[in-house]
Structures are given as C-alpha cells and as structure tokens.
Write a protein that holds these residues in place. Structure first.
Motif, PDB file in Angstrom:
ATOM      1  N   LEU A  49      43.573 -22.108  22.123  1.00 12.74           N
ATOM      2  CA  LEU A  49      43.652 -22.397  20.695  1.00 12.74           C
ATOM      3  C   LEU A  49      42.256 -22.404  20.098  1.00 12.74           C
ATOM      4  CD1 LEU A  49      46.240 -25.290  20.391  1.00 12.74           C
ATOM      5  CD2 LEU A  49      46.592 -22.870  20.785  1.00 12.74           C
ATOM      6  N   HIS A  51      39.574 -23.536  16.936  1.00 13.99           N
ATOM      7  CA  HIS A  51      39.255 -24.843  16.367  1.00 13.99           C
ATOM      8  C   HIS A  51      40.301 -25.349  15.373  1.00 13.99           C
ATOM      9  CE1 HIS A  51      36.751 -28.030  14.857  1.00 13.99           C
ATOM     10  NE2 HIS A  51      36.872 -27.572  13.638  1.00 13.99           N
ATOM     11  N   ARG A  54      43.509 -26.352  17.007  1.00 10.89           N
ATOM     12  CA  ARG A  54      43.376 -27.635  17.706  1.00 10.89           C
ATOM     13  C   ARG A  54      43.490 -28.799  16.717  1.00 10.89           C
ATOM     14  NH1 ARG A  54      40.533 -27.541  22.697  1.00 10.89           N
ATOM     15  NH2 ARG A  54      40.500 -29.816  22.619  1.00 10.89           N
ATOM     16  N   GLU A  58      46.417 -31.676  16.620  1.00  7.10           N
ATOM     17  CA  GLU A  58      46.066 -33.094  16.711  1.00  7.10           C
ATOM     18  C   GLU A  58      46.685 -33.875  15.556  1.00  7.10           C
ATOM     19  OE1 GLU A  58      41.956 -35.399  17.526  1.00  7.10           O
ATOM     20  OE2 GLU A  58      42.141 -34.619  15.502  1.00  7.10           O
TER      21      GLU A  58
ATOM     22  N   HIS B 301      47.648 -28.116  24.456  1.00  3.30           N
ATOM     23  CA  HIS B 301      47.165 -28.600  23.152  1.00  3.30           C
ATOM     24  C   HIS B 301      48.106 -28.265  21.999  1.00  3.30           C
ATOM     25  CE1 HIS B 301      43.419 -29.631  24.985  1.00  3.30           C
ATOM     26  NE2 HIS B 301      43.022 -28.382  25.151  1.00  3.30           N
ATOM     27  N   GLN B 302      49.057 -27.337  22.182  1.00  4.17           N
ATOM     28  CA  GLN B 302      49.897 -26.960  21.043  1.00  4.17           C
ATOM     29  C   GLN B 302      50.956 -28.028  20.775  1.00  4.17           C
ATOM     30  OE1 GLN B 302      50.469 -22.745  22.018  1.00  4.17           O
ATOM     31  NE2 GLN B 302      51.127 -22.421  19.898  1.00  4.17           N
TER      32      GLN B 302
END
Lengths: 345, 637
Positions: A49, A51, A54, A58, B301-302
């Motif tokens: 991914l 920046h 990401r 988040e 992270h996805q």
C-alpha cells in the motif's frame, strides 16, 4: 540442476562437467522460470500500500473501533475539507451499511451561507442523519464576533455549544477531524482522547496508546474524542480529495468575491449583518479560503487557483501554515492547548 | 525556487502522480536527556522545507524566550509542543511529526529520554519499524542507550540507526566514532536486531543530516536522510500468514453478512480456505468488499469486509486465518509486560486484557522474573512498578487467538486495563502459550451445582462482609449463620482468623499479600458455592479491586456484598482485640485504617451502620434481604 547436484559437487572439487550437462541445466532453469512466472499470474501479488492507502486504512480501522466499543457515538461535521474527507472515510468504513451514527454540526449562526447549503445538500444526498445545534443562550444574548470579539464568540458559540449538544444527546464518543500537523499541542494528543465529565482534556494524564489497540473504556458521564485523521497532513488531505474526487464547498476555489481588508485579513461580506466602517467599501477580488469557519473570523487569500491541482500547487508552494487564516490561535504558543483543555475541538 | 517547486509549478498533475507512489516509514527517535533528539527532528523538518514561515517566526520568538541556543533558532522548540515541556526544556510525552521527501513519507515519534518515561518510549516504539538511537559522541554508550536498545528490541524493532551526535564537540574524530560503533555492536548482539547502521552527525550544525558532511570525509556511508529514504524495513518481515482480526460484523440487512477488519498480516484471495480461531469453524472467502468495488485479493494493512460461503457464527474478537497456518489459541500465556502505571502490578489481581479486537478478564498468575532494562539481567521480584518489565504467566477467563509477538506484532500484542479507572496500565508482548492450557480439560461432572443446591433446597450464594477491623463483621456473620443453620440451611463461615491460621498462614499483611489472601478466599468461596452452600466470608478485604474480583468469580446473583460501616473512630474506641492500640504504638505494621488504606464499597447490596443497629438487628436485616431476594424461602417460624 547440474545433474541433480552431482555436477556441482564435481565442479566445486575442481572437476569439469560436459557441455551436455550444462545445456540441460540451462533448459531446466528456463522451465523453472516459466513456471514461476505462471504461478505469479495465477496468484496475484498485491503491491504494498502507498502512503495514502495506509492512512485511509488506519482511519477506517479507528472508526470501526469506535462503533465496536462505544455506546453512543457521533461524528462532528463542520462542512470543511477535513470533515468532507472524514465523511468519505466513514462511508467507506461501514459500506454496504450507512455510517451507524448521526452527524453533528455546531452552527454558530455565522457560517458562510454556502457552507450551510452544501451541508444540507450532502446530508440529503447521502441519506445521513444530521443534527444541528446552536447555543440558545448565546443566541438570546446575540453573541457575535463583531461586538464580543473572536475569543468570546468562539468560546460561547462553539466550545459551550458543543458541550451542550454532547450533554443533551448523551454522546459517549465524538469523532473530530483534527490533525496532528495542525498545531503543536495536537501533535501529542492521542487518537482516542479521554474527556472528563466536564469535557476537559488533561494533557499530562493521557492514556498511553500502543500499537493500534485503542482503549475506549469510560465511566458514566465521561467521553472520548476520537481523531481518525490524526496522522494526515494538509497535503495528504488535498491529495486524497483529488484522488477520490471528494466534494468540497466552492469556497475553497478561487472566484470573484466581495471582501473588505481588516488588518491584513480579507473578510468576505457574506450578509448584511457585517457592520462596515466609515468609508469602507467591499472590493471584488479573486479570492479563496484555506479553511472554513465563521465568515467574520476567516480570512480569504488572493488566489487564482480554481481547480484542485491549482490549489494543491498553491498549498505546496505557500509557506504560511494553515491555521494562520484563523484568528483564534494567534495569541501565544500554548493557546490551542488551553482551548483544548477546556473542551474545544 | 527549489527544483521540486519548479516541477510543482510546471506540471502539478504529474507531480501528484509521483507523490502517490511514495512509500511509508514510521520511526522513533530516542536517546538520553541532552543527546539532542528534538533538535535532530527540528533539523530534519527545517532542512526538508517543512517549516512554514509563520511557524518559523513563532519559533524565533520562542527561541529568545525559552531557547537554549543563546538566541539562535532552537529547533527543539518545533517539536516540544506542550507548555510544560517548553518551560522545563525536556520532552515528556510522545510527539508525532510528519515530513516527506520525494521518495518517502515519514511519521516520527519523538520520545523522552528519562528513565521515568520508559513507557512513553515504548508507546512510540510500538508502531515504529525503525529506531534512531542518539548517542553523545563525548560520552559514548550510556545506561540510557542500553535501556532504549532493550525497549526497541522488546517492541520488535529490527532496524536501528545509531546516530552518533555532537561530532562537532568531538573534533569530528573518526577514532571516537569507530570505538562507539564497536561498543554498540558488541553489547547489542543479544538483542536480535537485523540491521544496524552507525552515522556520525551534528544535529545542531546539520552535519550528515540531509547532506554528506565535508567535515568528516572519512565517513563513507550515506547521510541520515538518505539512509531513511532507502532502508528496506520490510525485507526481513514479508507479509506473513493471513490474519484478519474481526472488528465489526457488518449487517445492513438480512441479505448481507460481512466481517469488517484490517488485515494484520498476509494476503487473502477470493476462494481462499479459512479457519476461525478460537472456534475452529471453517469456510471459504466469497467476496472481499470495499466501497468502490469488490476485490480479487487484499493484503496486509488493508481495511476490508469479507463475506464467506458458509453461514458460521463469527463475532468481534475472532481471528480469521488461512487454513493451512492458523494462529494459536489459549487461555494461559506467557508474556513480557511493561508496567505503565503508578499503582503496582500485583500478581493475583484482576485486570482486563485487550488484544487488537478482544477484551477479556485476566490475572497475572505469576511473575517469573523482572528484567533490568539497563543491563538486561534477570531479577527476582513479586510486583512490577512503573516502567518495570517482567516475564509473566497470565490466565485469561476466555481463550484468545494469538501469534507469538516475534512472528506477528499485530496479533501478538496486548494492553492491560485497570478495571476501576479504565486506564491503560500495562503493555504486553506474547511469547507463547503455556502448554498446560491445552491439557487442562474441565472435568465434566455428572452432579453439578444445580443438583447439589436442589438437594439442599437452597440457592447458593456468597455473603461477603467487609469493614474495618473491629467493626463487627465476625459477630454479625456468626449471628447470621446461626439463624440460617436454625432454619436448616447449609452454610459455611470463612473467617479472617481461621483462614489465616491455615490455608493462608504463609501470607503477611503487605498490599501484595492482602491481594493474594483475598484471591485464595474468593476461590475457596467459589468452590463452596459450587458445592451448593451459602458461604459467609468475613474479611476486612480493604481493596475495591479484590472485592470486585471476588464478585466476578461467581454468577451475578450469587454474590451479596455487605458493608459493615463503622467509623475508624468508633472501631478504635471499641478495639476489642487491642489491635488499634498496638498499631498506634507501631507494633503492628500495615494495619488497615492506620497505615494501610480501606476503600469503602460504592454500591454494596447491604449496608449496616453499627451505630444505629445492634448486631441482632443487623443479622435480621440480612436475613430479610435473603428472603426478599429469594435466596432462602420464608419459613413459618
């Protein structure tokens, strides 16, 4: 490969190998490479991914945590670009469900007309629940930025208004769009920021925030402020708006608008409640706004940036930080920290 | 105008395209008090042109007011945000700063150096992939360097930059640099770093920060910024096995049931076979849903929403794993805990353990040893104080899914939460499951609590009497038991004195022993409830936390807290056993009410004020309560 390894041992020991062995080895190597290539095609490897992706992931994670952990959350919606990004992320986080919480706008009564129109249109289009609160005491006393000054106006209409609304609806968690790059004391605020029963923030007594494990537990009357955009910078916000084609109010784009110059700040005359000084005449100028708030407190900048790439170019080249257009944190370095302790977003 | 600015003004659209491809690095800076961390970050921000003019003006003013550089720009002021820090000139919290270059975007956690802020450093380290350790070239490796290295290693950081700072004050000496590098590499051998890079710098003068310094031609490596831009922090830890902690069940209507979460590690493809831990249910991935479009695959992270082929019961707290390499599950684990609160960690006391998606009641059953964070040695101990690290065995009320932290930072970590204050009081990294957990199978007995209770025609319950010494707990409890016995109920009275002479004779009166004392009594009382008895417990039990733990050992309707409310004055006046007098003379230490705290219950089921009720009246009030709430049936007599 070299004759199942025997060739290799022989070579290592200073021996030789035949041309045929070598050719066979090359052939084997080729087949292996083709197979590996085919395998790559059948099981696609996602690229890491970048920046923005990401940051997006988040923020979505944070929003879902609030829904999973907090009883009665609300998302503060201030109509600005950060709110627009936050709204967009909320739509993504819960898709195909709609965001399972209402949106709250603290209306000071002095917002740009265009902001209010934009707000109502967006909420309707998206079928979201909007709550609007204006401090009735302030309204009754006719609190306004002209006669009472920016500090009193902001405190009564914004900070007090917000506390009233949170208490009234009994919200246990409120999403805000603040970012850590905006101001120094924000750089140290947690993503899940604990507030006492009187909505106060104690910067010296914050809960440690480890990994992405968020502790949103509270007792009765206490609440959480949650900042899903904590790790975004202003540039990230613009870039994301550009990439995702997010709608923002026209006020961000340069257009001819009627403004007066008040001590270096270009104030737009948005309605006839604005008292003009003797001899003061609104001038039409090509201007746009870097942030949106109460129109008498938000200075415009002269600009010809009328497209997103133009704006981003301007953001990148300007060397004046974002909140300077706002009149509230100009006094001393710790002023935002003081405001936040008292419950300002 | 810089080159970059020229590109920006000429062709913003293609600039934006290149920006999208930037990679991402989170790092932490640490070092001892005056090593110049904040100055270094301020310098990075300043030199990468990220400081806006108005900020710079503000800093220039502040530099004159608080600055430590004799009126010159003090870069540390850019970073030290909180008012208290600016006044004291130290960094007390973690500050997050953002900057980017043409290759990478960075999030920096600037963390404090003092030993009393070890927890703040750990906080910053928990999300970082790289640590910059600053060392003052004049002083070489300090105790702090060792501590920071240990914390970085404990939190799983594999890539280290040793920035040997203040080279300007060490004559830019290659010899000094080399000897510090050698020292560092030798002491850090046991810490398991994959990658160490030493760079000689001067944060104040900008040597080897964003450009190579001409003052140290002997240094052949890259400057700090160049290293940060290019260091590969992912090479050693590929994406790993698929782990998907379920955050939230997404059910907009009856036709859709998805599981939302962020992929902790690995990759998932449509059609993959999965297994749910801890339930062990299996299925296949049907769709990977996001707002724009459904995906064929998604990776670490996805944040996505998965739907499955089979209707299986999955909720928040579950971990969806690839079927071939599932996570472990256990209710007994061994972990390193870093304690973050003023109130000490007591083995035996109950806390809430929170993993990435699940919260369960937990007890530290034993502290194997403490770790001296300054020299990594093991030390014996029975409590953990603020900023101390210990290896602990932990018992959980429910099993959790996890991986060892060394394999997976997302699924191997947890925090501990205080049940009274809701504060985050500790952090932990899981080493492994205690093998015992898999072997303990609950004995499925034919005769259960219900059967035993029915046989005795009663509802088992714990009557927990708490109050100061001499308040009248034992007297009243004895009367209540007598009355219950008289109407044919099956009871047992656990009294402070009889237990302390037997089961708990190894325990004293320190806080930690009091906690253990009550834990054993709670467990004993629980067994008796299981046997169908009405259990009367008469103990001072001064701490709210332990009384709440006791309450949690049994069902909600099996615990009645009775507060025998006698003021300290009154209890001391009565002083039946002469204990208060002794305590006042200092002959008894840790006496509740004198030099040890009594925390009165907030909402006891029954409160007895002994000034207004006689012991007999108090006993009747309790019997009434038991009848009204149908613990015992009202009898004719």
């Amino acid at each position: 490969m070299l004759n199942d390894g025997k060739g290799l041992t022989r070579l290592k020991n200073g021996g030789q190998c035949t041309l045929k062995t070598l050719e066979t080895a090359f052939q084997k190597l080729e087949t292996l490479e083709i197979e590996a290539h085919l395998r790559d095609d059948t099981i696609p490897q996602a690229t890491p991914l970048n920046h923005l992706q990401r940051l997006e992931a988040e923020s979505i994670h944070i929003m879902r945590e609030v829904i999973a952990q907090c009883e009665n959350p609300v998302m503060l919606y201030s109509v600005g670009k950060d709110s627009s990004v936050m709204l967009h992320l909320a739509l993504k986080a819960f898709y195909p469900s709609l965001p399972p919480f209402p949106f709250l706008h603290i209306d000071t009564g002095w917002k740009f007309k265009e902001m209010i129109a934009f707000r109502d249109r967006r909420m309707k289009e998206l079928k979201l629940k909007l709550l609007v609160h204006t401090n009735p005491d302030g309204l009754e006393q006719n609190i306004n930025p002209f006669t009472h000054g920016s500090v009193t106006h902001t405190d009564i209409m914004k900070t007090q208004g917000l506390k009233q609304a949170l208490d009234h609806y009994g919200f246990t968690a409120a999403f805000g769009g603040a970012r850590r790059d905006e101001e120094k004391s924000r750089a140290k605020e947690r993503i899940f920021s604990f507030r006492t029963t009187s909505h106060q923030w104690d910067p010296k007594n914050q809960r440690p925030e480890l990994w992405n494990i968020y502790n949103a537990r509270i007792s009765k009357g206490q609440s959480m402020r949650v900042f899903p955009l904590s790790n975004w910078t202003e540039l990230d916000i613009w870039q994301y708006i550009y990439t995702e084609q997010i709608q923002i109010p026209e006020l961000y784009f340069a257009a001819p608008r009627k403004v007066v110059d008040r001590g270096g700040a270009l104030i737009m005359v948005d309605d006839d409640r604005m008292p003009l000084k003797d001899g003061e005449k609104p001038q039409e100028k090509m201007v746009r706004f870097r942030t949106l708030g109460c129109y008498p407190l938000t200075g415009a900048i002269e600009s010809s940036a009328s497209t997103l790439p133009d704006i981003i170019r301007e953001v990148l080249i300007t060397k004046t930080s974002e909140r300077q257009g706002r009149i509230i944190d100009a006094d001393n370095g710790a002023s935002m920290e003081d405001k936040k302790r008292e419950g300002y977003f | 105008m810089t080159d970059q600015e020229q590109i920006i003004s000429k062709d913003i659209v293609s600039y934006l395209k290149t920006q999208k491809e930037k990679s991402f690095l989170r790092f932490i800076t640490c070092g001892s008090v005056d090593d110049g961390k904040s100055t270094l970050i301020g310098r990075l921000l300043y030199d990468s042109k990220l400081v806006y003019e108005d900020q710079l003006n503000a800093i220039k003013n502040d530099s004159k007011k608080f600055g430590t550089q004799g009126g010159e720009i003090d870069f540390a002021l850019l970073v030290d945000g909180l008012a208290a820090e600016r006044e004291q000139g130290i960094t007390i919290d973690v500050a997050y700063k953002f900057f980017s270059t043409s290759k990478r975007k960075f999030i920096v956690a600037d963390t404090p150096g003092h030993e009393q802020y070890t927890r703040n450093m750990a906080t910053g380290a928990s999300t970082a992939n790289l640590a910059i350790l600053l060392i003052d070239a004049r002083h070489g490796i300090q105790v702090q360097t060792r501590r920071h290295s240990y914390i970085a290693s404990l939190l799983g950081i594999k890539s280290i930059v040793v920035a040997i700072n203040k080279m300007d004050l060490a004559d830019y000496s290659q010899y000094t640099f080399n000897s510090i590098e050698e020292d560092f590499r030798s002491f850090s051998k046991s810490l398991g770093f994959d990658h160490i890079r030493c760079i000689p710098i001067s944060a104040l003068n900008g040597d080897n920060i964003t450009t190579k310094s001409e003052r140290m031609p002997w240094y052949q490596g890259s400057c700090l910024l160049q290293h940060l831009e290019t260091v590969d922090v992912n090479s050693n830890q590929n994406d790993g096995e698929f782990r998907f902690p379920v955050q939230w069940v997404n059910r907009p209507d009856l036709n859709f049931r998805g599981f939302s979460g962020t992929i902790a590690s690995g990759q998932v493809n449509v059609g993959d076979e999965i297994i749910v831990i801890p339930s062990g249910q299996k299925s296949k991935v049907k769709k990977i849903v996001t707002m724009g479009n459904d995906l064929e695959y998604a990776r670490k992270h996805q944040s996505v929403t998965l739907t499955l082929h089979d209707e299986i019961d999955i909720s928040r707290g579950d971990l969806i794993c690839g079927r071939s390499h599932p996570a472990q599950q256990s209710n007994q684990i061994q972990a390193h805990i870093l304690w973050m609160a003023e109130k000490h960690l007591f083995p035996g006391r109950g806390y809430l353990l929170k993993t990435i998606n699940k919260t369960v009641p937990a007890t530290v059953t034993s502290l194997k040893h403490k770790v001296n964070v300054n020299d990594f040695s093991k030390e014996a101990g029975n409590i953990l104080k603020l900023n101390e690290v210990g290896l602990c065995n932990i018992y959980l009320d429910e099993p959790i899914a996890f991986d060892p932290y060394s394999n997976n930072r997302q699924t191997g970590s947890f925090i501990l939460i205080d049940r009274q204050t809701n504060d985050t009081v500790g952090m932990g990294v899981i080493n492994f499951s205690l093998r015992r957990a898999a072997n303990i199978v609950w004995q499925n007995t034919q005769v259960g609590k219900t059967q035993r209770a029915e046989q005795k025609h009663q509802k088992p319950v714990i009557l927990w009497f708490t109050g100061l010494s001499g308040s009248g707990k034992s007297t009243i409890a004895n009367l209540v038991e007598r009355k219950l016995f008289d109407i044919g109920r099956h009871t047992y009275l656990l009294d402070g004195d009889n237990i302390r002479h037997g089961l708990n004779k190894d325990l004293g009166f320190t806080d930690i022993d009091r906690v253990e004392n009550i834990r054993r009594i709670s467990e004993t009382a629980k067994l008796m409830v299981d046997a169908g008895l009405i259990v009367l417990v008469a103990f001072i039990s001064p701490f709210t936390a332990e009384r709440n733990d006791a309450r949690c050992t049994v069902n909600k309707d099996e615990f009645v807290e009775i507060y025998i409310n006698t003021s300290l004055e009154e209890a001391e006046k009565r002083d039946v056993k002469g204990l208060y007098a002794k305590a006042r003379r200092g002959e008894i230490k840790n006496f509740t009410g004198i030099d040890s705290e009594y925390q009165a219950p907030h909402a006891p089921e029954i409160e007895i004020n002994t000034l207004s009720l006689s012991a007999e009246e108090a006993a009747m009030k309790i019997i009434d309560y038991l009848q009204k709430n149908e613990f015992i049936v009202r009898t004719e007599s």
